[in-house]
Enzyme design. Structure first.
Site, PDB file in Angstrom:
ATOM      1  N   CYS A   1       0.836  -1.197   0.000  1.00  0.00           N
ATOM      2  CA  CYS A   1       0.000   0.000   0.000  1.00  0.00           C
ATOM      3  C   CYS A   1       0.873   1.249   0.000  1.00  0.00           C
ATOM      4  O   CYS A   1       1.888   1.311   0.699  1.00  0.00           O
ATOM      5  CB  CYS A   1      -0.903  -0.014   1.234  1.00  0.00           C
TER       6      CYS A   1
ATOM      7  N   CYS B   1      -0.021   4.775   6.982  1.00  0.00           N
ATOM      8  CA  CYS B   1      -0.725   4.599   8.252  1.00  0.00           C
ATOM      9  C   CYS B   1       0.134   3.789   9.222  1.00  0.00           C
ATOM     10  O   CYS B   1       0.483   2.637   8.943  1.00  0.00           O
ATOM     11  CB  CYS B   1      -2.055   3.911   8.020  1.00  0.00           C
TER      12      CYS B   1
ATOM     13  N   CYS C   1      -0.628   0.003  10.329  1.00  0.00           N
ATOM     14  CA  CYS C   1      -1.006  -0.987   9.332  1.00  0.00           C
ATOM     15  C   CYS C   1       0.170  -1.837   8.869  1.00  0.00           C
ATOM     16  O   CYS C   1       1.222  -1.311   8.496  1.00  0.00           O
ATOM     17  CB  CYS C   1      -1.650  -0.292   8.134  1.00  0.00           C
TER      18      CYS C   1
ATOM     19  N   CYS D   1     -16.952  -9.250   3.701  1.00  0.00           N
ATOM     20  CA  CYS D   1     -16.296  -7.955   3.584  1.00  0.00           C
ATOM     21  C   CYS D   1     -15.130  -8.088   2.612  1.00  0.00           C
ATOM     22  O   CYS D   1     -14.167  -8.800   2.885  1.00  0.00           O
ATOM     23  CB  CYS D   1     -15.808  -7.495   4.950  1.00  0.00           C
TER      24      CYS D   1
ATOM     25  N   CYS E   1     -20.033  -6.163   1.798  1.00  0.00           N
ATOM     26  CA  CYS E   1     -19.490  -4.849   2.141  1.00  0.00           C
ATOM     27  C   CYS E   1     -18.152  -4.698   1.442  1.00  0.00           C
ATOM     28  O   CYS E   1     -17.321  -5.613   1.464  1.00  0.00           O
ATOM     29  CB  CYS E   1     -19.308  -4.739   3.655  1.00  0.00           C
TER      30      CYS E   1
ATOM     31  N   CYS F   1     -20.377   1.936   7.059  1.00  0.00           N
ATOM     32  CA  CYS F   1     -19.684   1.216   8.131  1.00  0.00           C
ATOM     33  C   CYS F   1     -18.410   1.995   8.440  1.00  0.00           C
ATOM     34  O   CYS F   1     -17.577   2.187   7.553  1.00  0.00           O
ATOM     35  CB  CYS F   1     -19.370  -0.207   7.666  1.00  0.00           C
TER      36      CYS F   1
ATOM     37  N   ARG G   1     -19.320  -3.788  16.254  1.00  0.00           N
ATOM     38  CA  ARG G   1     -18.581  -4.992  15.892  1.00  0.00           C
ATOM     39  C   ARG G   1     -17.226  -5.025  16.591  1.00  0.00           C
ATOM     40  O   ARG G   1     -16.464  -4.059  16.538  1.00  0.00           O
ATOM     41  CB  ARG G   1     -18.377  -5.044  14.378  1.00  0.00           C
TER      42      ARG G   1
END
Length: 402
Positions: free
Chosen positions: A65, A69, A72, A109, A142, A202, A272
């Site tokens: 990626c 972040c 992550c 998901c 999702c 979400c 969740r």
């Protein structure tokens, strides 16, 4: 306890707790913890009964990626030894999803690392959604693909997506401390795009990144204002090879207080328990079911979860039941008001789930304690033995954990 009676009453009426009331939940003592869980549990049962919704993650594209972040394992510069692979084909993703659905999940998901999808990526995911829905009638899907451009949410909706995940993660005031390649406002914009397109929004948070109690309350109040149908609560998984690898700040008791605070602030939404529950709640996971009405089944994006059968046993042993595919998750007033179905494991790239985030011990934020304020909880011992990189399921030749 007057505070809990007040919060219980507000939760049953869907009335927003004040900031001070939410902070007071996080400041309760261990002696008061079961009372906190009992009060928040009454709110949970009022709106969701004893049902637990199961969700299943499929990591469509892992690692590499370009975003930075800090929490992550898939971030730019990450040295975490995770699986790395490019886009799964629609039939591969559908096959991966089948394992979770067979285990009792009612939502799949679909997650892909990256800043956001290209139009070609949206086409790929659209084909994947069709492949899954053709094979599994009634499944919720999702998508979690990062920042959305204009028109992409509508294309995903038209392809059959029911929901879109994009987490705020932390408060606006501290967001720049964990990510520099995009902004808090970018994240809010994507959640709003999903909402406007008629997708069930979400959006959640990550706890354990060194944030203060005030940061936690601020992000949960911000989520309440955005009005998502689903709020995933992630607990930082300190992956070796990421900037936050040494941040072990959460205790099971603090995790329960955070979940209770979220339930009081967001009483009638799907709360969740997402990434990190096995690492930080550990043997206290069954108590968390009294606060949250939704979990992920099996593994996460780049880390392993506990065995899928262990999840099912835990739900049954705690006196709860798996929510059926024919049951509507949300209370009637939300299900009818929102077009979505009722509703990244990386905090950034998971469908409400995360793997990876800190700026110092939990509860620290550079501010002094007021007189009489409870001292910060002791930093918990690192449990690196509980962080296990996923080596099975999507992107491998090994059977998934579901």
């Amino acid at each position: 306890m007057d505070l809990l009676n007040t919060l219980l009453d507000k939760g049953l009426r869907r009335e927003l707790p004040t900031r001070d009331e939410a902070l007071a939940v996080l400041a309760t003592s261990d002696d008061e913890l079961l009372d906190v869980v009992a009060a928040a549990g009454k709110v949970r049962r009022h709106w969701f009964g004893r049902r637990v919704k199961l969700n299943y993650l499929v990591n469509l594209k892992s690692g590499l990626c370009p975003e930075d972040c800090s929490y992550c394992s898939q971030r730019l510069g990450s040295k975490a030894e995770i699986l790395k692979y490019t886009w799964l084909k629609p039939d591969q993703a559908s096959q991966a999803a089948a394992a979770g659905l067979a285990g009792g999940a009612k939502r799949v998901c679909l997650v892909a690392s990256g800043r956001g999808p290209t139009d070609r990526d949206v086409d790929r995911v659209s084909d994947t959604i069709k492949a899954i829905k053709d094979r599994h009638e009634g499944v919720e899907v999702c998508a979690c693909l990062g920042l959305l451009s204009d028109g992409q949410a509508e294309r995903l909706r038209d392809a059959g997506a029911d929901a879109y995940n994009h987490n705020l993660n932390t408060s606006e005031g501290t967001y720049g401390d964990i990510t520099t390649t995009h902004t808090y406002a970018d994240r809010v914009d994507t959640v709003q795009k999903a909402h406007a397109a008629g997708l069930s929004a979400c959006s959640g948070l990550i706890a354990g990144m060194g944030e203060s109690d005030e940061d936690l309350v601020d992000v949960v109040h911000a989520l309440r204002a955005l009005d998502p149908d689903s709020v995933p609560v992630n607990f930082l998984i300190p992956f070796e090879g990421t900037p936050l690898a040494k941040e072990w700040n959460l205790t099971p008791q603090r995790c329960l207080r955070i979940l209770a605070m979220v339930r009081f602030v967001c009483p009638d939404v799907e709360v969740r328990i997402a990434g990190g529950r096995e690492v930080h709640l550990r043997t206290m996971q069954p108590l968390a079911l009294h606060l949250a009405n939704s979990i992920f089944l099996g593994d996460y994006l780049t880390s392993e979860g506990q065995a899928g059968q262990a999840d099912l046993d835990m739900i049954a042993d705690a006196g709860f039941e798996v929510e059926g595919t024919g049951e509507v998750t949300l209370p009637e007033h939300r299900a009818t008001a929102h077009a979505g179905c009722g509703s990244h494991t990386d905090a950034d790239a998971g469908c409400g789930s995360h793997e990876g985030a800190g700026r110092g011990p939990c509860g620290s934020g550079g501010t002094e304690r007021a007189p009489g304020q409870q001292a910060p909880e002791p930093v918990s011992a690192a449990r690196t033995d509980l962080v296990s990189v996923r080596r099975r399921g999507a992107g491998t030749d090994l059977a998934p954990n579901a």
